[in-house]
Design a protein around this motif. Structure first.
Motif, PDB file in Angstrom:
ATOM      1  N   ILE A   2       0.879  -1.250   0.020  1.00  0.00           N
ATOM      2  CA  ILE A   2       0.195   0.145   0.100  1.00  0.00           C
ATOM      3  C   ILE A   2       0.689   1.276  -0.004  1.00  0.00           C
ATOM      4  O   ILE A   2       1.989   1.347   0.806  1.00  0.00           O
ATOM      5  CB  ILE A   2      -0.965  -0.045   1.296  1.00  0.00           C
ATOM      6  N   SER A   3       0.572   2.187  -0.945  1.00  0.00           N
ATOM      7  CA  SER A   3       1.329   3.226  -0.694  1.00  0.00           C
ATOM      8  C   SER A   3       0.416   4.657  -0.815  1.00  0.00           C
ATOM      9  O   SER A   3      -0.636   4.523  -1.309  1.00  0.00           O
ATOM     10  CB  SER A   3       2.065   3.365  -2.212  1.00  0.00           C
ATOM     11  N   GLY A   4       0.903   5.743  -0.290  1.00  0.00           N
ATOM     12  CA  GLY A   4       0.048   6.823   0.127  1.00  0.00           C
ATOM     13  C   GLY A   4       0.849   7.838   0.869  1.00  0.00           C
ATOM     14  O   GLY A   4       1.958   7.718   1.114  1.00  0.00           O
ATOM     15  N   GLU A   5       0.200   8.956   0.824  1.00  0.00           N
ATOM     16  CA  GLU A   5       0.726  10.347   1.296  1.00  0.00           C
ATOM     17  C   GLU A   5       1.264  10.087   2.912  1.00  0.00           C
ATOM     18  O   GLU A   5       0.366   9.388   3.434  1.00  0.00           O
ATOM     19  CB  GLU A   5      -0.215  11.380   1.167  1.00  0.00           C
ATOM     20  N   THR A   6       2.074  10.676   3.544  1.00  0.00           N
ATOM     21  CA  THR A   6       2.435  10.626   4.956  1.00  0.00           C
ATOM     22  C   THR A   6       1.229  11.077   5.691  1.00  0.00           C
ATOM     23  O   THR A   6       0.465  11.929   5.186  1.00  0.00           O
ATOM     24  CB  THR A   6       3.642  11.528   5.224  1.00  0.00           C
ATOM     25  N   THR A  34       5.940  -2.766   7.345  1.00  0.00           N
ATOM     26  CA  THR A  34       7.469  -2.304   7.743  1.00  0.00           C
ATOM     27  C   THR A  34       7.403  -0.672   8.069  1.00  0.00           C
ATOM     28  O   THR A  34       6.773   0.060   7.217  1.00  0.00           O
ATOM     29  CB  THR A  34       8.185  -2.454   6.378  1.00  0.00           C
ATOM     30  N   GLN A  35       8.409  -0.478   8.653  1.00  0.00           N
ATOM     31  CA  GLN A  35       8.674   1.133   9.059  1.00  0.00           C
ATOM     32  C   GLN A  35      10.145   1.126   9.069  1.00  0.00           C
ATOM     33  O   GLN A  35      10.941   0.313   9.303  1.00  0.00           O
ATOM     34  CB  GLN A  35       8.247   1.259  10.522  1.00  0.00           C
ATOM     35  N   PRO A  36      10.741   2.308   8.427  1.00  0.00           N
ATOM     36  CA  PRO A  36      11.906   2.615   8.207  1.00  0.00           C
ATOM     37  C   PRO A  36      12.737   2.490   9.485  1.00  0.00           C
ATOM     38  O   PRO A  36      14.057   2.343   9.260  1.00  0.00           O
ATOM     39  CB  PRO A  36      12.116   3.779   7.272  1.00  0.00           C
TER      40      PRO A  36
END
Length: 96
Positions: A2-6, A34-36
């Motif tokens: 899933i990709s999206g704005e912060t 996942t978290q960086p």
């Protein structure tokens, strides 16, 4: 993936919606988010656990480096990309 704005809820709201949908269907689900950074993984696990009214390590947990607060029955696991790749290389599921 899933990709999206912060700040749009990818890490918090979407994971909870998926979990709740699986619960309604009587299915077990394992969500790896996942978290960086390690601190982000632990902070999100704490926040989402609180929102869901559970303790870290039960329904929601985290796994970073050598520290893990999750079990085989944990449904939402926050982890770093390195931990996810490590599990993939050795053929394990998250939190084994």
């Amino acid at each position: 993936v899933i990709s999206g704005e912060t700040g749009c809820g990818k890490s918090t709201q979407v994971a909870q919606y998926l979990y709740e949908d699986a619960q309604e269907r009587g299915e077990f689900i394992r969500i790896a988010c996942t978290q960086p950074r390690r601190i982000a993984a632990t902070s999100l696990a704490e926040r989402v656990s609180e929102e869901m009214g559970t303790n870290v390590g039960s329904v929601v947990g985290y796994q970073i480096s050598m520290d893990a607060q999750c079990t085989m029955s944990t449904s939402i696991v926050y982890l770093t990309p390195g931990v996810l790749l490590q599990h993939k290389r050795v053929g394990q599921s998250v939190s084994q």
